[in-house]
Design a protein around this motif. Structure first.
Motif, mmCIF file in Angstrom:
data_model
loop_
_atom_site.group_PDB
_atom_site.id
_atom_site.type_symbol
_atom_site.label_atom_id
_atom_site.label_comp_id
_atom_site.label_asym_id
_atom_site.label_seq_id
_atom_site.Cartn_x
_atom_site.Cartn_y
_atom_site.Cartn_z
ATOM 1 N N LYS C 13 46.596 54.980 51.553
ATOM 2 C CA LYS C 13 46.866 54.117 52.595
ATOM 3 C C LYS C 13 45.608 53.575 53.324
ATOM 4 O O LYS C 13 44.772 54.270 53.417
ATOM 5 N N TYR C 14 45.574 52.222 53.489
ATOM 6 C CA TYR C 14 44.169 51.838 53.979
ATOM 7 C C TYR C 14 44.391 50.628 54.802
ATOM 8 O O TYR C 14 45.551 49.978 54.901
ATOM 9 N N ALA C 15 43.417 50.548 55.769
ATOM 10 C CA ALA C 15 43.328 49.207 56.696
ATOM 11 C C ALA C 15 42.509 48.175 56.338
ATOM 12 O O ALA C 15 41.719 48.315 55.472
ATOM 13 N N ASN C 16 42.837 46.938 56.857
ATOM 14 C CA ASN C 16 41.883 45.841 56.815
ATOM 15 C C ASN C 16 40.518 46.251 57.118
ATOM 16 O O ASN C 16 40.200 47.041 57.969
ATOM 17 N N ASN C 50 35.222 45.665 25.489
ATOM 18 C CA ASN C 50 33.690 45.185 25.627
ATOM 19 C C ASN C 50 33.666 44.471 26.959
ATOM 20 O O ASN C 50 32.596 44.005 27.356
ATOM 21 N N SER C 51 34.679 44.410 27.831
ATOM 22 C CA SER C 51 34.613 43.631 28.976
ATOM 23 C C SER C 51 35.654 43.915 30.006
ATOM 24 O O SER C 51 36.762 44.146 29.430
ATOM 25 N N VAL C 52 35.543 44.304 31.281
ATOM 26 C CA VAL C 52 36.280 44.437 32.030
ATOM 27 C C VAL C 52 36.014 43.400 33.180
ATOM 28 O O VAL C 52 35.064 43.371 33.682
ATOM 29 N N LYS C 53 37.175 43.074 33.976
ATOM 30 C CA LYS C 53 37.034 42.086 35.079
ATOM 31 C C LYS C 53 38.017 42.508 36.267
ATOM 32 O O LYS C 53 39.158 42.477 35.859
ATOM 33 N N PHE C 54 37.336 42.601 37.337
ATOM 34 C CA PHE C 54 38.244 42.806 38.672
ATOM 35 C C PHE C 54 38.332 41.560 39.471
ATOM 36 O O PHE C 54 37.618 41.112 39.928
ATOM 37 N N GLU C 55 39.471 41.077 39.754
ATOM 38 C CA GLU C 55 39.910 39.916 40.486
ATOM 39 C C GLU C 55 40.665 40.448 41.516
ATOM 40 O O GLU C 55 41.756 40.967 41.664
ATOM 41 N N TYR C 56 40.145 39.935 43.033
ATOM 42 C CA TYR C 56 40.971 40.428 44.247
ATOM 43 C C TYR C 56 41.236 38.892 45.038
ATOM 44 O O TYR C 56 40.508 38.390 45.284
ATOM 45 N N LYS C 57 42.685 39.027 45.228
ATOM 46 C CA LYS C 57 43.110 37.473 45.550
ATOM 47 C C LYS C 57 42.282 36.319 45.092
ATOM 48 O O LYS C 57 41.918 35.550 45.622
ATOM 49 N N GLY C 58 42.336 36.330 43.799
ATOM 50 C CA GLY C 58 41.804 35.420 43.060
ATOM 51 C C GLY C 58 40.457 35.063 42.872
ATOM 52 O O GLY C 58 39.911 34.156 42.093
ATOM 53 N N LYS C 59 39.878 36.238 43.485
ATOM 54 C CA LYS C 59 38.138 35.878 43.432
ATOM 55 C C LYS C 59 37.496 37.107 42.703
ATOM 56 O O LYS C 59 37.959 37.934 42.849
ATOM 57 N N THR C 78 34.683 51.918 41.109
ATOM 58 C CA THR C 78 33.930 51.109 41.750
ATOM 59 C C THR C 78 34.597 51.355 43.262
ATOM 60 O O THR C 78 35.519 51.978 43.632
ATOM 61 N N TYR C 79 34.008 50.483 44.215
ATOM 62 C CA TYR C 79 34.426 50.306 45.274
ATOM 63 C C TYR C 79 34.656 49.031 45.902
ATOM 64 O O TYR C 79 34.264 47.913 45.119
ATOM 65 N N MET C 80 35.545 48.584 46.862
ATOM 66 C CA MET C 80 35.666 47.307 47.196
ATOM 67 C C MET C 80 36.304 47.293 48.540
ATOM 68 O O MET C 80 36.733 48.392 49.109
ATOM 69 N N LYS C 81 36.023 46.063 49.383
ATOM 70 C CA LYS C 81 36.202 46.075 50.858
ATOM 71 C C LYS C 81 37.855 45.380 50.860
ATOM 72 O O LYS C 81 37.988 44.251 50.280
ATOM 73 N N ILE C 82 38.700 45.864 51.678
ATOM 74 C CA ILE C 82 39.854 45.485 51.736
ATOM 75 C C ILE C 82 39.743 44.357 52.753
ATOM 76 O O ILE C 82 39.375 44.327 53.804
ATOM 77 N N ASP C 83 40.460 43.221 52.339
ATOM 78 C CA ASP C 83 40.103 41.982 53.168
ATOM 79 C C ASP C 83 41.552 41.366 52.769
ATOM 80 O O ASP C 83 41.465 40.002 52.306
ATOM 81 N N GLY C 84 42.547 41.956 53.383
ATOM 82 C CA GLY C 84 44.221 41.278 53.666
ATOM 83 C C GLY C 84 44.766 41.513 52.384
ATOM 84 O O GLY C 84 44.269 41.921 51.348
ATOM 85 N N GLU C 85 46.172 40.880 52.306
ATOM 86 C CA GLU C 85 47.011 41.150 51.294
ATOM 87 C C GLU C 85 46.855 40.323 50.246
ATOM 88 O O GLU C 85 46.272 39.273 50.419
ATOM 89 N N GLY C 86 46.979 40.700 49.207
ATOM 90 C CA GLY C 86 46.719 39.855 47.703
ATOM 91 C C GLY C 86 46.830 40.714 46.611
ATOM 92 O O GLY C 86 47.013 42.154 46.683
ATOM 93 N N GLU C 87 46.850 40.292 45.562
ATOM 94 C CA GLU C 87 46.686 40.997 44.135
ATOM 95 C C GLU C 87 45.398 41.252 43.739
ATOM 96 O O GLU C 87 44.353 40.620 43.881
ATOM 97 N N LEU C 88 45.334 42.469 43.205
ATOM 98 C CA LEU C 88 44.080 43.084 42.521
ATOM 99 C C LEU C 88 44.341 43.269 41.311
ATOM 100 O O LEU C 88 45.213 43.755 40.803
#
Lengths: 156, 254, 110
Positions: C13-16, C50-59, C78-88
């Motif tokens: 569970k995480y917050a914005n 040979n490659s991995v790509k992480f996209e969060y909210k289309g970015k 890795t780490y990432m900053k939660i910045d609103g609802e969306g798809e990872l």
């Protein structure tokens, strides 16, 4: 038949490489059989354009001093960085200096990662140095290294 | 070569062997790094697959029903395997229960040695995670017999080299170095609660019984089949050593 | 056959605004092209991610070049900053040209 399949695979590899705009190495002709050789010195030279890297306390590389199993060696790299648009860690490269292909992984970060930390498990063919080479957003290169002794033994 | 030199050389070799263990075994800090890997154990993928496979049979709800348990009592019950079941008229492992369940559902049971069964067994046992092992080897005559048979199987010297499980797992040899590895204490290792586990040297999920087979194979003992009375009894005997320790599936082993 | 894969976020569970630990794990042999098949004696062809790509909210937030020196059944953390609802969404490619994708929904609490 085999030959044709081989070239078909080669073709698709090239196509995919072209689609992904993030290759830091120009030459990526993949061999499907046999050692995919790439020395650490060569990689370091290409990435830093011959400048080399400075060992820095800002880079923490965590790996076991002794690995009882070379097939799974946990490695964690953490870099001290604010991870802002103007100052962030661009890439964390991890090398196994004595593997045939010394390159393990290059992780390209963005400020959205908020924390410059990465971990994975690597294979080590023998006792050797593991190196973390860090590319900062200002174009400088930092590094940290650790020697990992690989022992082969145990039962089964 | 002079005899004196030969003796000196072999002595030197002996010393390097006996001290070799120290420099080859991992420090506590190294072990802690491997323990951290439990957080992201590759076997989580296999356990997730096991969950899907069990879901095809109706999931943990169906399993509870099959065993005459409620979903609340199921974990405690799972923590007592292998156990005697009237339904089978013998002491069985959880994997054999899953086979019975598949059979009764009109499906072809997975073989005990199949990866599917390993995955499903791992997920099923993980339902009892954090529950303490409560095997009762005195529950009835069958369990008493199984424990005795397990001990006999553990202690009996067999094969070309006359080795038994006890040869490497007797209290007196725990901690000695064999092939650069300290011989483990099966009780401290919580062998009953940490298998099925991810074997790093094999890059796959393995069960306790299958690990026993690996031991036998390496020590030149004829391999005992999975699910056989001797094998289940061996699991009973080793699991009893971990009684009271919490189940933590999937484990992670060298 | 699609390789099984899993995305894990810690804490669950995480917050914005929270910085969370993100792990992507995938069942994959990571064949080096140097290993011999014990039964046939033939060299097993290289097959590795040979490659991995992480996209969060289309970015795109993280990309990786990967080689065969990574262990079988790799885990990328890795780490990432939660910045609103969306798809990872995590996309990975193999040296054979295969492309696979997996995703999870990011729903911050509070």
């Amino acid at each position: 038949m085999q030959r044709r399949e081989f070239f078909k695979k080669m073709g698709s590899v090239v196509a995919v490489s072209a689609v992904i705009p993030m290759m830091s190495f120009a030459e990526e002709a993949k061999k499907l059989v046999g050692p995919n050789e790439f020395s650490y010195e060569k990689a370091l030279n290409i990435i830093t354009s011959g400048k080399g890297a400075t060992a820095s306390p800002k880079v923490t590389l965590k790996a076991p001093e002794i690995a009882e199993n070379g097939a799974v060696v946990p490695v964690t790299v953490e870099v001290e960085s604010p991870m802002t648009e103007s100052d962030y860690v661009k890439t964390i490269h991890i090398f196994a200096t004595k593997n045939n292909n010394s390159r393990c992984i290059s992780v390209h970060l963005t400020p959205a990662n908020a924390k410059a930390m990465f971990s994975a498990r690597i294979k080590l063919g023998s006792t050797q140095d593991v190196v973390a080479l860090i590319e900062m957003s200002d174009g400088s290169f930092l590094s940290a290294a650790q020697s990992v002794k690989v022992t082969i033994g145990g039962c089964g | 070569m002079k005899i004196a030199t030969k003796i000196a050389l072999s002595l030197a070799l002996l010393c390097s062997l006996s001290f070799g263990g120290e420099q080859f075994s991992m420090s506590d800090a190294d072990r802690a790094m491997y323990a951290e890997m439990l957080e992201n154990n590759p076997a989580d993928l296999m356990v997730a697959n096991g969950e899907r496979l069990l879901a095809d049979l109706g999931g943990s709800e169906a399993l509870a029903k099959y065993l005459g348990m409620s979903e609340d009592t199921l974990p405690e019950y799972i923590a007592g395997f292998p156990r005697y079941m009237e339904k089978f008229k013998m002491v069985v492992g959880l994997d054999q229960v899953l086979q019975g369940m598949m059979h009764d559902a009109g499906k072809k049971p997975y073989k005990l040695k199949s990866p599917e069964m390993f995955d499903m067994l791992a997920f099923t046992k993980s339902l009892a995670n954090d529950v303490k092992i409560n095997i009762d080897v005195n529950a009835n005559k069958h369990m008493k017999d199984a424990y005795a048979l397990g001990q006999k199987t553990f202690d009996t010297k067999r094969g070309g080299r006359g080795l038994s499980c006890l040869s490497c797992h007797a209290p007196a040899v725990i901690g000695l170095i064999l092939r650069t590895q300290p011989l483990p204490d099966l009780a401290v290792q919580n062998s009953g609660g940490t298998w099925p586990a991810y074997r790093m040297t094999k890059s796959s999920l393995t069960t306790l019984q299958h690990r026993f087979q690996g031991c036998m194979d390496n020590a030149l003992l004829k391999v005992i089949p999975l699910g056989s009375p001797e094998m289940v009894a061996l699991e009973v005997y080793v699991t009893e050593k971990s009684k009271g320790q919490a189940i933590a599936i999937p484990g992670l082993k060298r | 056959m699609e390789n099984q894969s899993l995305i894990k976020i810690k804490p669950k569970k995480y917050a914005n605004g929270e910085v969370v630990n993100v792990s992507f794990m995938v069942m994959h042999p990571m064949e080096t092209g140097m290993r011999k098949d014990k039964k046939t004696g033939e060299i097993v062809p290289a097959q590795y991610i040979n490659s991995v790509k992480f996209e969060y909210k289309g970015k795109v937030i993280t990309t990786m070049n990967v080689w065969e020196s990574l262990s079988a059944n790799p885990v990328f953390t890795t780490y990432m900053k939660i910045d609103g609802e969306g798809e990872l969404r995590v996309t990975y490619t193999e040296n054979t040209g295969a492309v696979s994708q997996t995703s999870m929904k990011i729903t911050p609490k509070g």
